[in-house]
Design a protein around this motif. Sequence first.
Motif: not given
Ligand code: TYM
Length: 332
Positions: A147, A149-150, A9, A132, A128, A186, A135
């Motif tokens: 990460g 959370d996904q 994002q 994804q 949302y 993390i 995508d």
């Molecule tokens: P987003 O933008 O919130 O975060 C981007 C990536 O960073 C990872 N991440 C982390 N990994 C480890 N520890 C943490 N504390 C941490 N915080 C964030 C997230 O897991 C992510 O990989 N929904 C997605 C964006 C998206 C997407 C997609 C991803 C849209 N379409 C298609 C993969 C495939 C998101 O909001 O990521």
Amino acid sequence: RPRVLSGIQPTAGSFHLGNYLGAVRQWVALQETHDAFYMVVDLHAITVPQDPAELRANTRLAAAQLLAAGLDPERCTLFVQSHVPEHAQLAWIMNCLTGFGEASRMTQFKDKSAKQGADRASVGLFTYPILQVADILLYQANEVPVGEDQRQHIELTRDLAERFNGRFGQTFTSPKPYILKETAKIYDLQDPSIKMSKSASTPKGLINLLDDPKATAKKVKSAVTDTDTVIRFDPEAKPGVSNLLTIYSTLTGKPIAELETDYEGKMYGALKTDLAEVMVEFVTPFRERTQQYLDDPETLDSILAKGAEKARAVAAETLAHAYDRVGFLPAK
Ligand code: TYM
């Protein structure tokens, strides 16, 4: 070559350390071995209110940071989601295949809408995860580097791919999550029981890569550890120290066991001082490279235009196939 796809994002401005270690670092590595598609997900960003000028600036800023982190437009396809209209088009079909209850179970929506108040959360925020799904399926991705959370969103993607294929015939590749155990999550430097994130972390717990390196060093030095003094990797009993060891090990390539030996008999202060230095050495050139890309918006925009063209070629083919499967009448 197997294919990977992922997105980030643009909303946040600066990426934080969790984004980099959990995802972007893997993106850089995977462009060597995979047919890689990476995008800045501006359509996802507007699921919560955005200032138009800021959104545009942050989209360029996100792309600049991805290039600064090491994405190479010769080795991967880097693009902006809204440049490829097929994302929204396939999302509609996927919306129609998703159960209302199924969408309601997505934990990220539950968390985010609880924060905003259910009445103020948009329908876009609700769907949302389904955007994804589109995508990922548009590119027939085999793996999705993200990460922890996904994970739930990738599971939904698999479910919907299989549902579509079952109903209409084999069309989509069912993707696997690519989540590295060590860096899947993390943690916040001040509260190692929560993940590092823009929304939940306090400023002191969050490392923004584009912040002043001195401020970053200070945050590392004041990271929460524990009352014990032993430097040992034990996420259950010592979450703060273990998080620092994970970060240290990933940024330097030194195995955690080696770090444990190096710091045997030493105080937490020594570990933090050294890690602060490692971090400064990482963020300083990262900031400089990001600025160089921002200073040359024409080059940046042309990289994104070429990326969009390559992405569209793949996305359009998949969408046409899906339209045909669903039973839409061809336009001519
Ligand atoms: P987003 O933008 O919130 O975060 C981007 C990536 O960073 C990872 N991440 C982390 N990994 C480890 N520890 C943490 N504390 C941490 N915080 C964030 C997230 O897991 C992510 O990989 N929904 C997605 C964006 C998206 C997407 C997609 C991803 C849209 N379409 C298609 C993969 C495939 C998101 O909001 O990521």
